[in-house]
Structures are given as structure tokens and as C-alpha cells.
Design an enzyme around this catalytic site. Structure first.
Site, PDB file in Angstrom:
ATOM      1  N   LYS A  51       0.838  -1.196   0.000  1.00  0.00           N
ATOM      2  CA  LYS A  51       0.000   0.000   0.000  1.00  0.00           C
ATOM      3  C   LYS A  51       0.875   1.249   0.000  1.00  0.00           C
ATOM      4  O   LYS A  51       0.616   2.208  -0.727  1.00  0.00           O
ATOM      5  CB  LYS A  51      -0.911   0.001   1.237  1.00  0.00           C
ATOM      6  CG  LYS A  51      -2.077  -0.949   1.100  1.00  0.00           C
ATOM      7  CD  LYS A  51      -2.798  -1.182   2.413  1.00  0.00           C
ATOM      8  CE  LYS A  51      -3.876  -2.247   2.240  1.00  0.00           C
ATOM      9  NZ  LYS A  51      -4.409  -2.764   3.492  1.00  0.00           N
ATOM     10  N   GLN A  95      -5.241  -1.969   9.727  1.00  0.00           N
ATOM     11  CA  GLN A  95      -4.960  -3.217   9.017  1.00  0.00           C
ATOM     12  C   GLN A  95      -5.547  -4.389   9.805  1.00  0.00           C
ATOM     13  O   GLN A  95      -5.216  -4.591  10.971  1.00  0.00           O
ATOM     14  CB  GLN A  95      -3.435  -3.371   8.852  1.00  0.00           C
ATOM     15  CG  GLN A  95      -2.999  -4.535   8.000  1.00  0.00           C
ATOM     16  CD  GLN A  95      -3.309  -4.351   6.521  1.00  0.00           C
ATOM     17  OE1 GLN A  95      -2.942  -3.360   5.920  1.00  0.00           O
ATOM     18  NE2 GLN A  95      -4.001  -5.311   5.933  1.00  0.00           N
ATOM     19  N   ASP A 118     -11.635   2.542   4.641  1.00  0.00           N
ATOM     20  CA  ASP A 118     -12.015   1.133   4.457  1.00  0.00           C
ATOM     21  C   ASP A 118     -13.537   0.974   4.397  1.00  0.00           C
ATOM     22  O   ASP A 118     -14.034  -0.117   4.117  1.00  0.00           O
ATOM     23  CB  ASP A 118     -11.468   0.297   5.620  1.00  0.00           C
ATOM     24  CG  ASP A 118     -10.493  -0.767   5.139  1.00  0.00           C
ATOM     25  OD1 ASP A 118     -10.375  -0.942   3.909  1.00  0.00           O
ATOM     26  OD2 ASP A 118      -9.857  -1.417   5.991  1.00  0.00           O
TER      27      ASP A 118
END
Ligand code: NDP
Length: 291
Positions: A51, A95, A118
């Protein structure tokens, strides 16, 4: 050889990132993304690194906050509070998975919804399922982008989504529904899975079970999107679809690796840019999250 076309997610994602980079440059923006990584899960370390690399290439600034596996919920919440307040950070990504002693939902709910790249905060989930503008989870967004590349009109198509997680299956089913597909959501309790899947014009496998979808589960000419990432004993990655068995039956199919995975990262960068734009529009005093 059949007439199956392989959907090149790697190339599609590269093209998408190029457009994002141009957009960021043209508008002189400096989107900032904070990735919170707790512990040393090897897959998570790789994802965070990928990422970071992709973000830097398009002009998104990334900070990885790597915390010890034993970090307390209080400590992570304090970090989230600090990141919520920072004007140079537009997106915050926790994460997943987090170590067992932590409740991921508590942490997700601490993130300001406007920075929730997200799309997992209940505010965003609620807005998305109501068809309102929202941050949408990256993997479903990437799947939709790939599907739309090969199916110009989704209206009336029967989509079967295997998997109902909050991260992938559930939001994807909503997005397909919003495009006027007829949607069937399958899961671990679904009986006669192959029969259900064989109804699909668009079949998405997001179960995390290697080769769950075989030739008997695919209708001739279906579009098959394989979200699964399953690490085999030999270290290789395989999807949820038996690619060799299915590729001559499907009209289009995504490979693993090189299908949905790269699109997920591209969409994370898209969401970060979107979040940056939203925050410029509303101003940080309009943050939705209040302690
Ligand atoms: P989860 O484990 O959270 O959810 C899996 C879903 O699949 C559940 O809804 C489960 O049903 C269902 N399921 C499990 N076994 C079966 C079965 N035998 N038959 C039918 N349904 C089944 O996983 P995620 O949604 O987070 O991820 C799914 C896969 O996608 C994983 O391989 C993951 O690594 C991958 N992934 C890939 C990404 C990418 O960028 N390509 C991003 C995110 C995930 P139930 O609800 O009944 O338990």
C-alpha cells in the site's frame, strides 16, 4: 482453447493509478493516509508495504504506524484520536486482522467516518446500504470496477456472491443490487452451492476456500470474479476458483494473483483522494466523530 478472456487486474489497476496520479497533480492535492498495523502478521506486513509503495507512486503521503502486538486498545484509540484531528491525514486504515485481545469493531468505530477509507464504520455502512454517498470498502469497489469493464449494463443480470463478510461479500451484494442486478448471497450454510452458483451471470467468489468454485458451479459464458487469496503450503497464492477448470466455461475471469488484489489497493488510494476532497469541502470542524 475456449473464448474466455482473462481480466487483467494488474494492468487495470496500473491504468487507474496513473489517472489518480494525474488528478492529484492537476488539482495540487496532498492526500495523506495513515495505516495502523498492530503486531507482526506476515501477510499484513506485506499488504502495508504494498500500500505504501503504490501510494507514494501516485502522490499520496503514507504513514505506517506499526505498533507492538501487545498494544492496548487505549493506546490504539489515543493514536486514532490524534490522527482524527490531524488536517494532513485524510484517511485512516486499520490493518485487519488485529491481535486477539483487541476488539476490531471498537477501533473501527473510533475512526472519524469521514476518514474511514475502508468503509467499515457503521455510519458508512448505513449510508452505503441506504444508497447514500459513503466511503465504500475497497475490495467491493475494485470488483465493481472490473465487472463494469466487461459488462456494460448490469441491469437484470443475476449476480451470485459467495461470502457475506462485512469487508467483501455483504457490501458487494449491495453495490450489485444498486446496479439493478438480481442478487443471491451464498455463505457457508448455503446448500447445493454449485447449483446456486450455476444460476449466475456474474459470479463472485469471496469465501477464502481454495478451489471452492469448480467447473460444475459455472454457467457457460458467466463472468467470474475471484476475490480469494489463499496461501498454499508451498507459499504460492491461489484463489477460491479452480481457474484451470473454469477458464474455458466463463466468458471473463480474474486470475489470482493479478486480479482483484491490485484493484483493492488502487481503490484505497481512490478513497483517500475522495476523503481528502470531502474534508476540503466540509472543513475539519465538521468532523462527524465526537467523543
Ligand atoms: P471472511 O472469512 O470474513 O468471510 C468468508 C465468507 O465466506 C463468510 O461469509 C463465509 O460464510 C463464507 N464461506 C466460507 N466457507 C464457505 C463455503 N464452503 N461455502 C460458501 N461460503 C463459504 O473472509 P473475507 O470476506 O474477509 O475474505 C474472503 C476471501 O477474500 C479471503 O480469501 C481473503 O483473503 C480474500 N480477500 C481478498 C482481498 C483482495 O484484495 N483480493 C481483500 C479482502 C479479502 P459464513 O458467513 O456463513 O461464515
Amino acid at each position: 482453447m475456449g473464448t474466455t478472456h482473462i481480466i487483467d487486474g494488474k494492468q487495470t489497476a496500473a491504468d487507474f493509478r496513473k489517472n489518480l496520479a494525474e488528478e492529484i497533480k492537476r488539482a495540487s492535492l496532498s492526500p495523506g493516509l495513515a495505516v495502523i498495523l498492530v503486531g507482526d502478521n506476515p501477510a499484513s506486513l506485506i499488504y502495508a508495504k504494498n500500500k505504501q509503495k503504490a501510494a507514494q507512486e501516485v502522490g499520496v503521503m503514507v504513514e505506517v504506524h506499526h505498533l507492538a502486538a501487545l498494544a492496548s486498545e487505549r493506546m490504539i484509540m489515543d493514536l486514532i484520536d490524534e490522527l482524527n484531528k490531524r488536517p494532513d491525514i485524510h484517511g485512516i486504515l486499520l490493518q485487519l486482522p488485529v491481535p486477539m485481545h483487541l476488539n476490531p469493531q471498537n477501533l473501527i468505530e473510533r475512526i472519524d467516518p469521514i476518514k474511514d477509507v475502508d468503509g467499515l464504520h457503521p455510519v458508512n455502512v448505513g449510508k452505503m446500504t441506504s444508497g447514500l454517498p459513503a466511503m465504500i470498502p475497497c475490495t467491493p469497489l475494485g470488483c465493481m470496477y472490473l465487472i463494469k469493464q466487461v459488462v456494460p449494463s448490469l441491469v437484470g443480470k443475476h449476480a451470485v456472491v459467495v461470502g457475506r463478510s462485512a469487508l467483501v461479500g455483504r457490501p458487494l451484494a449491495h453495490l450489485l443490487l444498486q446496479e439493478d442486478c438480481t442478487v443471491t448471497q451464498a455463505h457457508s450454510k448455503t446448500t447445493h452451492l454449485a447449483d446456486v452458483c450455476r444460476q449466475a451471470d456474474i459470479l463472485v467468489a469471496a469465501a477464502g476456500v481454495p478451489h471452492l468454485i469448480g467447473a460444475d458451479a459455472v454457467k457457460k459464458g458467466a463472468v467470474v470474479i475471484d476475490v480469494g487469496i489463499n496461501r498454499q503450503e508451498n507459499g504460492k497464492i491461489t484463489g477460491d476458483v479452480d481457474f484451470d477448470a473454469v477458464q474455458d466455461i466463463a466468458s471473463f475471469i480474474t486470475p489470482v494473483p493479478g486480479g482483484v488484489g491490485p484493484m483493492t489497493i488502487a481503490m484505497l488510494l481512490f478513497n483517500t483522494l475522495k476523503a481528502a476532497r470531502n474534508q476540503m469541502k466540509t472543513g475539519l470542524d465538521m468532523m462527524l466523530y465526537k467523543e
